[in-house]
Enzyme design. Structure first.
Site, PDB file in Angstrom:
ATOM      1  N   TYR A   1      -6.151  -2.573  -1.649  1.00 18.61           N
ATOM      2  CA  TYR A   1      -5.350  -1.896  -2.672  1.00 18.61           C
ATOM      3  C   TYR A   1      -5.934  -1.956  -4.078  1.00 18.61           C
ATOM      4  CZ  TYR A   1      -1.511  -0.641   0.373  1.00 18.61           C
ATOM      5  OH  TYR A   1      -0.749  -0.045   1.348  1.00 18.61           O
TER       6      TYR A   1
ATOM      7  N   ASP B   1      -3.872  -5.623  15.675  1.00 18.22           N
ATOM      8  CA  ASP B   1      -3.611  -4.629  16.736  1.00 18.22           C
ATOM      9  C   ASP B   1      -2.620  -5.189  17.755  1.00 18.22           C
ATOM     10  OD1 ASP B   1      -5.668  -6.398  17.378  1.00 18.22           O
ATOM     11  OD2 ASP B   1      -6.935  -4.927  18.388  1.00 18.22           O
TER      12      ASP B   1
ATOM     13  N   ASP C   1       1.418  -3.512   4.852  1.00 17.91           N
ATOM     14  CA  ASP C   1       2.010  -2.182   4.649  1.00 17.91           C
ATOM     15  C   ASP C   1       2.294  -1.539   6.002  1.00 17.91           C
ATOM     16  OD1 ASP C   1       2.765   0.238   3.296  1.00 17.91           O
ATOM     17  OD2 ASP C   1       0.808   1.054   3.846  1.00 17.91           O
TER      18      ASP C   1
ATOM     19  N   LYS D   1      -7.515  -9.557  11.243  1.00 22.01           N
ATOM     20  CA  LYS D   1      -8.423  -8.938  12.216  1.00 22.01           C
ATOM     21  C   LYS D   1      -9.718  -9.727  12.130  1.00 22.01           C
ATOM     22  CE  LYS D   1      -9.654  -5.528  15.035  1.00 22.01           C
ATOM     23  NZ  LYS D   1      -9.099  -5.310  16.380  1.00 22.01           N
TER      24      LYS D   1
ATOM     25  N   ASP E   1       6.191  -0.892   8.296  1.00 22.19           N
ATOM     26  CA  ASP E   1       6.801   0.384   8.710  1.00 22.19           C
ATOM     27  C   ASP E   1       7.147   0.309  10.204  1.00 22.19           C
ATOM     28  OD1 ASP E   1       6.566   1.662   6.171  1.00 22.19           O
ATOM     29  OD2 ASP E   1       6.092   3.576   7.139  1.00 22.19           O
TER      30      ASP E   1
HETATM   31  C1  IPM Z   1       4.972   0.785   0.336  1.00 15.06           C
HETATM   32  C2  IPM Z   1       4.251   2.076   0.055  1.00 15.06           C
HETATM   33  C3  IPM Z   1       3.182   1.842  -1.000  1.00 15.06           C
HETATM   34  C4  IPM Z   1       2.175   0.863  -0.424  1.00 15.06           C
HETATM   35  C5  IPM Z   1       2.460   3.095  -1.537  1.00 15.06           C
HETATM   36  C6  IPM Z   1       3.423   4.178  -1.929  1.00 15.06           C
HETATM   37  C7  IPM Z   1       1.545   2.746  -2.661  1.00 15.06           C
HETATM   38  O1  IPM Z   1       3.722   2.612   1.225  1.00 15.06           O
HETATM   39  O2  IPM Z   1       5.574   0.225  -0.594  1.00 15.06           O
HETATM   40  O3  IPM Z   1       4.982   0.339   1.493  1.00 15.06           O
HETATM   41  O4  IPM Z   1       1.244   1.285   0.280  1.00 15.06           O
HETATM   42  O5  IPM Z   1       2.319  -0.325  -0.663  1.00 15.06           O
HETATM   43 MN    MN Z   2       4.301   1.543   3.010  1.00 13.08          MN
END
Ligand code: IPM
Ligand code: MN
Ligand code: NAD
Length: 360
Positions: free
Chosen positions: A144, A228, A252, A194, A256
């Site tokens: 990042y 993974d 990140d 990893k 999700d």
């Molecule tokens: C999150 C988002 C951010 C990240 C982006 C929008 C910069 O995906 O907060 O998870 O990758 O951290």
């Molecule tokens: Mn994200």
């Protein structure tokens, strides 16, 4: 942090609804905040900032220095979401969100993955008892930082590099934070990386993890999972995990996936924490601006409300935080989990219901 307030139970908050569904869900969180402030006898002052896609397209401004200075005087920042298809990728994400995380040294991105009772999960047979972990995502380093570059752009010879920067200092401080959390939970910490391929960065993470654990947290059981395999285990055996620590990009991605397991992005909360308190922390849903559902009144506000609960916890309003969490959980059991055209309520109706429950 605020230095002018003498009242320990008054909090100055910066609020940024941002783009897309950001303002829609943030409005619900603020409703709930009003109710618990009244109930638990603390006060807040809130300054709303019009930042994000619209402001950028109108003025070219992303995050003026004067706003950064104002934010730095607050006790916490509440963010909805930023990013819109009208603005090239990265302008707002890097210029606003990442700038805040980096400048305010919010090196812990805390992301609980918890299946609440009554929430429909896509994982068949999963129960809340089997899914309750926190992911400690490193939040100021790794891929990042933006290290790298492009040469011969737009030609057949184009070359692009994007490097992951990992420092012993940055890795150690987030690993220590995760060990501390592990001692307050189940004494079990999993490192996700990893190391079999990313031997340079992975080596640093693994050595630091082992050294810190052996020296200072011998009572915490250490586990290691490749990222993974993590994607497999997170879905089919989330009970393996209690506290998870990982690098910025892996964190990140897996959160999700964790959000999907816990019932959707509309339920996943996060805190960007500056553990020293030297600068404010920032609380936001894991989800983005959801352009596909903006303006429809379908966005689930629970992630924003649970992010508010994390904020209250951070401000040491623990009772209010617990009430907000419980009220959100209660609303979910009553409204079958998610907002949306097929579900039991609009964004505002779910917000109202949580606020009514939180009022007691
Ligand atoms: C999150 C988002 C951010 C990240 C982006 C929008 C910069 O995906 O907060 O998870 O990758 O951290
Ligand atoms: Mn994200
Ligand atoms: P997204 O999280 O906005 O949406 C992914 C999917 O989840 C979409 O189908 C969306 O409808 C759904 N979703 C998201 N929030 C929801 C909610 N509250 N209730 C119900 N469904 C919800 O991710 P994306 O589409 O990849 O990104 C859109 C924009 O948001 C991009 O510009 C991206 O950079 C930005 N983004 C910002 C943040 C942030 O501000 N923290 C986080 C992630 C993405």
């Amino acid at each position: 942090m605020s230095t002018t307030d003498t009242d320990a139970r008054h909090y100055d908050l910066a609020v940024m609804g941002g783009d897309g569904v950001g303002p829609e869900v943030t409005e619900q969180a603020l409703k709930v905040l009003d109710v618990v402030a009244e109930r638990y006898g603390f006060s807040t002052s809130r300054t709303s900032y019009d930042l994000g896609g619209r402001r950028y397209l109108e003025t070219g401004e992303v995050l003026p220095d004067s706003v950064m200075e104002e934010f730095d005087q607050t006790d916490a920042i509440l963010l909805g979401a930023i990013g819109t298809p009208d603005v090239p990728p990265g302008v707002l994400e890097r210029g606003l969100l990442l700038k805040l995380r980096f400048a305010f040294d919010q090196y812990v991105n805390l992301r609980p993955v918890k299946l609440l009772p009554g929430v429909p999960t896509p994982v068949a047979g999963l129960t809340p008892e089997r899914c309750d972990m926190v992911v400690v995502r490193e939040n100021t380093e790794g891929m990042y930082v933006g290290a790298g570059g492009t040469v011969y752009e737009g030609t057949a010879s184009e070359v692009a590099t994007q490097e992951s920067l990992n420092t012993r200092f940055g890795v150690e401080r987030v690993i220590r934070d995760a060990f501390e959390r592990a001692t307050r939970r189940g004494n079990h910490l999993t490192l996700v990386h990893k190391t079999n391929v990313l031997t340079h960065a992975g080596g640093l993470w693994m050595r630091t993890f082992t050294e810190v654990g052996e020296a200072d947290y011998p009572q915490v059981e250490r586990d290691y999972v490749h990222v993974d395999a993590m994607c497999l285990y997170l879905v089919n055996s989330p009970e393996r995990f209690d506290v998870v620590v990982t690098d910025n990009l892996f964190g990140d991605i897996i959160t999700d996936l964790g959000a999907a397991v816990q019932g959707g992005l509309g339920l996943a909360a996060s805190g960007n924490l500056n553990p020293s308190g030297e600068h404010p922390s920032m609380f936001e849903p894991v989800h983005g601006s959801a352009p596909d559902i903006t303006g429809k009144g379908w966005a689930n506000p629970v992630a924003a409300v649970l992010s508010l609960a994390m904020c209250l916890d951070h401000l040491r309003e623990g009772e209010a935080a617990a009430t907000v969490e419980a009220a959100a959980a209660q609303a979910l059991t009553e409204m079958e989990g998610m907002a949306g055209p097929e579900m039991g309520g609009s964004t505002a109706e779910i917000g109202d219901r949580i606020a009514a429950t939180a009022a007691g």
